[in-house]
Design a protein around this motif. Sequence first.
Motif, PDB file in Angstrom:
ATOM      1  N   LEU A  96     118.969 -16.720  31.738  1.00 40.24           N
ATOM      2  CA  LEU A  96     118.166 -15.556  31.368  1.00 40.24           C
ATOM      3  C   LEU A  96     118.256 -15.287  29.866  1.00 40.24           C
ATOM      4  N   LYS A  97     119.480 -15.399  29.341  1.00 42.68           N
ATOM      5  CA  LYS A  97     119.659 -15.154  27.901  1.00 42.68           C
ATOM      6  C   LYS A  97     118.871 -16.183  27.092  1.00 42.68           C
ATOM      7  N   LYS A  98     118.922 -17.414  27.553  1.00 45.64           N
ATOM      8  CA  LYS A  98     118.186 -18.482  26.869  1.00 45.64           C
ATOM      9  C   LYS A  98     116.670 -18.224  26.940  1.00 45.64           C
ATOM     10  N   MET A  99     116.213 -17.818  28.132  1.00 47.05           N
ATOM     11  CA  MET A  99     114.780 -17.542  28.291  1.00 47.05           C
ATOM     12  C   MET A  99     114.347 -16.400  27.374  1.00 47.05           C
ATOM     13  N   ALA A 100     115.196 -15.373  27.285  1.00 51.01           N
ATOM     14  CA  ALA A 100     114.875 -14.231  26.412  1.00 51.01           C
ATOM     15  C   ALA A 100     114.793 -14.692  24.960  1.00 51.01           C
ATOM     16  N   LYS A 101     115.745 -15.540  24.578  1.00 51.55           N
ATOM     17  CA  LYS A 101     115.762 -16.055  23.211  1.00 51.55           C
ATOM     18  C   LYS A 101     114.515 -16.888  22.921  1.00 51.55           C
ATOM     19  N   ASN A 102     114.036 -17.564  23.963  1.00 55.43           N
ATOM     20  CA  ASN A 102     112.844 -18.413  23.792  1.00 55.43           C
ATOM     21  C   ASN A 102     111.539 -17.643  23.965  1.00 55.43           C
ATOM     22  N   GLY A 103     111.639 -16.319  24.050  1.00 61.33           N
ATOM     23  CA  GLY A 103     110.411 -15.515  24.044  1.00 61.33           C
ATOM     24  C   GLY A 103     109.946 -14.957  25.373  1.00 61.33           C
ATOM     25  N   SER A 104     110.706 -15.158  26.456  1.00 55.32           N
ATOM     26  CA  SER A 104     110.247 -14.592  27.737  1.00 55.32           C
ATOM     27  C   SER A 104     110.463 -13.074  27.733  1.00 55.32           C
ATOM     28  N   GLU A 105     109.368 -12.333  27.785  1.00 52.35           N
ATOM     29  CA  GLU A 105     109.446 -10.868  27.739  1.00 52.35           C
ATOM     30  C   GLU A 105     110.151 -10.333  28.991  1.00 52.35           C
ATOM     31  N   ALA A 106     109.832 -10.943  30.151  1.00 56.40           N
ATOM     32  CA  ALA A 106     110.438 -10.478  31.410  1.00 56.40           C
ATOM     33  C   ALA A 106     111.955 -10.647  31.367  1.00 56.40           C
ATOM     34  N   ALA A 107     112.421 -11.798  30.842  1.00 53.24           N
ATOM     35  CA  ALA A 107     113.870 -12.031  30.758  1.00 53.24           C
ATOM     36  C   ALA A 107     114.506 -11.056  29.774  1.00 53.24           C
ATOM     37  N   LYS A 108     113.811 -10.764  28.691  1.00 51.15           N
ATOM     38  CA  LYS A 108     114.341  -9.847  27.681  1.00 51.15           C
ATOM     39  C   LYS A 108     114.495  -8.429  28.274  1.00 51.15           C
TER      40      LYS A 108
END
Length: 193
Positions: A36-48
């Motif tokens: 999830l942290k990686k996805m947020a870092k890569n721009g996923s708004e939902a993960a952020k």
Amino acid sequence: MTSEKEEQSRKFPQYLCKMCGKCCKSITTEYTYEELKKMAKNGSEAAKVFIDIFKPYSSIEQARKIVSEQVDQVLEELAQLKDFDINKITFYYCPHYDEENKCRIYENRPECCRRAPNNPWSCMPPGCGFEGWQFEQRERIKKEVRKLKEYLVAAEAVAEDGIVPGKNITIEELKKIIEKKISPLEKYGSRLW
Ligand code: SF4
Ligand code: SF4
């Protein structure tokens, strides 16, 4: 929002929520916390949004101390899914509920809260107001999958030279179309429906 999503949103029976707040203390996702942290870092708004709001329990045991019944039910359901790995499971809680289990940011709660349960197979706590609705949705989807499988069997039985009568496609193409429709449900056991 696409019209399909609007339609789904319109149909979502939010009134079934008893606002018991149980799900605010026993959240899990199909991704690990690291993913999830990686996805947020890569721009996923939902993960952020998710990692901004929800806090991870330090272990499943810690979550069990707070919401044991919920943790056990969720784990029992998850264990039936394909590729279940308990080491990848993290439970989260939300810091925004009050002493009466009411949401303190109700008007501004994130989309994932407005749409919980996210899908008919989302693991909800015991007594959740959506239990019956989830059951109905699951059965409806199973029936649709069954119909597709039956259609394929019937088409195979009457095919001439590998072509589906009345359609401009081969049995192999039809098989691929149907498999593509069903494969996202494989993790929920669609092979056996
Ligand atoms: S557990 Fe179910 S009924 Fe309770 S707050 Fe969550 S969605 Fe609503
Ligand atoms: S934001 Fe509100 S509804 Fe969502 S998990 Fe937290 S307390 Fe529950």
